[in-house]
Design an enzyme around this catalytic site. Structure first.
Site, short mmCIF file in Angstrom:
data_model
loop_
_atom_site.label_atom_id
_atom_site.label_comp_id
_atom_site.label_asym_id
_atom_site.label_seq_id
_atom_site.Cartn_x
_atom_site.Cartn_y
_atom_site.Cartn_z
N LYS A 1 -4.58 -10.93 -5.63
CA LYS A 1 -5.91 -11.32 -5.38
C LYS A 1 -7.23 -10.14 -5.52
O LYS A 1 -6.87 -8.71 -6.05
CB LYS A 1 -5.89 -10.94 -4.23
CG LYS A 1 -5.23 -9.62 -3.21
CD LYS A 1 -6.25 -10.20 -2.00
CE LYS A 1 -5.54 -8.55 -1.48
NZ LYS A 1 -6.13 -7.99 0.27
N LYS B 1 0.45 -1.26 -0.40
CA LYS B 1 -0.02 0.08 -0.36
C LYS B 1 0.87 1.29 0.16
O LYS B 1 0.61 2.39 -0.93
CB LYS B 1 -0.75 0.41 1.36
CG LYS B 1 -1.72 -0.94 0.94
CD LYS B 1 -3.24 -0.53 2.12
CE LYS B 1 -4.46 -1.47 1.95
NZ LYS B 1 -5.65 -1.73 2.18
N LYS C 1 -10.68 -4.13 -3.42
CA LYS C 1 -11.81 -3.48 -3.26
C LYS C 1 -10.84 -1.93 -4.33
O LYS C 1 -11.74 -1.12 -5.20
CB LYS C 1 -12.06 -2.74 -2.41
CG LYS C 1 -12.97 -3.39 -1.96
CD LYS C 1 -13.29 -2.75 0.25
CE LYS C 1 -13.77 -4.04 1.48
NZ LYS C 1 -13.11 -3.65 2.37
#
Ligand code: TYM
Length: 355
Positions: free
Chosen positions: A217, A115, A220
């Site tokens: 994966k 991130k 969102k």
């Protein structure tokens, strides 16, 4: 030997649409666990501030996740459903854990590295400390079991490390105050205040991958909406996304071993298994030898049959905003009472003056 009372805790962030990975990897397990356990399910709104500080619609997103919990079948009368920011003790315990955990532990977290990307210096301190807040969420209730998808495994290992270090560092004070319980760590019996939490991860759907790329994966934050099935997609959209899902030209194998090196095929078989509550072996018994042109429509039909009723129920629940807010406020009051009991002990163990 006394032991910790079994208690399930888990959380979901209110950012972006819930997708099939969240449902199969987590929420479906939450529902299954509630029959045999006391459970606390939390919409972790404080976590949503770590990657992006300002959200226009955080309150509505919080209601959405709550509605998804309820629509999937979580019973808020028997269990606790609430949003994290109502119970300020989450942040209080996270601060203490920030002082227990080491920077090295945090900076090794793969999710932080992903991130934060290349510009790590510019990531928020909250993003680095995120797993310490997650440990606080769980340990505030001294929860023993945490159902999550595979991607949260490393954070749960860190939660165990934090609990262990707290128990070790404060062992004398925990014993002197008559707090904590005796527990087995490896072969040793030690007295600890926090349990060494067990992750509940597994089954065919612990890691659902993107429909566009079997090595990533389902998430969102993927810019392509075609990469995921959202819980609120309508039947046509779900069917279209499954039809467009990346696959290879071969037919499905008859055994799980035949899925090796075929990540997209393996993912679709895992999704089918997760939705139908059967093993991958069973799916391949039924579909081995068939082409994707046959398997994909069957999968789309199953996805619609399982997910459309949940989406419909979510809409119905969301229309009654006062009901959703009432669930969160009742749950917050119940969670708050449990949280304060833990924090009284923790403040005393750490030596903070409490009047
Ligand atoms: P979050 O909000 O990203 O995801 C919620 C849950 O969905 C699971 N999940 C998946 N499972 C299978 N395949 C996927 N592609 C997939 N994507 C997401 C996640 O593993 C998770 O179980 N840090 C957590 C929230 C959290 C939490 C906690 C969880 C905060 N405090 C305490 C458990 C206990 C998170 O960001 O999940």
């Amino acid at each position: 030997m006394s032991s910790f009372k079994p208690l399930v805790f888990s959380g979901v962030q209110p950012t972006g649409n819930l997708h099939l990975g969240n449902y199969l990897g987590a929420i479906k397990k939450f529902v299954a666990l509630q029959d045999t356990n006391d459970c606390i399910y939390c919409v972790v709104d404080l976590h949503s501030l770590t990657a992006q500080l300002v959200h226009d619609d955080l309150e509505d997103q919080t209601r959405q996740i709550t509605a998804a919990f309820l629509a999937a079948g979580i019973n808020p009368k028997k269990h606790i459903v609430f949003n994290q920011s109502r119970v300020m003790q989450h942040a209080e315990l996270a601060w203490i854990f920030n002082c227990v955990a080491r920077i090295g532990w945090m900076s090794r977290m793969t999710q932080f590295k992903d991130k934060a990307g290349k510009d790590r210096e510019n990531a928020s301190l909250g993003l680095l400390a995120y797993p310490s807040l997650m440990a606080a969420d769980i340990l505030l209730y001294r929860a023993t079991h945490v159902p999550v998808g595979e991607d949260q495994k490393q954070h749960l290992e860190l939660t165990r490390d934090i609990a262990q270090k707290f128990n070790n560092d404060f062992s004398d004070r925990i014993a002197a105050k008559g707090l904590g319980v005796e527990m087995k760590v490896g072969e040793e019996i030690v007295r600890g205040y926090f349990p060494i939490t067990e992750p509940v991860i597994g089954g065919p759907a612990a890691r659902i991958m993107s429909l566009r790329d079997g090595s990533k994966k389902m998430s969102k934050s993927d810019p392509s909406d075609l990469s995921r099935i959202n819980l609120t997609d309508d039947a046509d959209t779900m069917a279209k996304k499954i039809k467009k899902a990346k696959t290879d030209p071969d037919a499905l194998p008859s055994e799980v071993k035949g899925l090796e090196g075929r990540p997209e095929a393996e993912n679709l078989v895992g999704i089918y298994a997760g939705l139908a509550d059967i093993s991958k072996e069973q799916v391949l018994k039924d579909f081995g030898g068939t082409q994707f042109s046959v398997f994909k429509p069957a999968l789309a039909e199953l996805a619609v049959a399982k997910l459309a009723p949940i989406a419909g129920e979510m809409r119905r629940i969301l229309a009654d905003r006062a009901y959703v807010d009432g669930v969160l406020s009742d749950g917050g009051a119940k969670a708050g009472a449990l949280a304060e009991a833990t924090m009284k002990d923790v403040r005393s163990i750490v030596g903070l003056q409490q009047g």
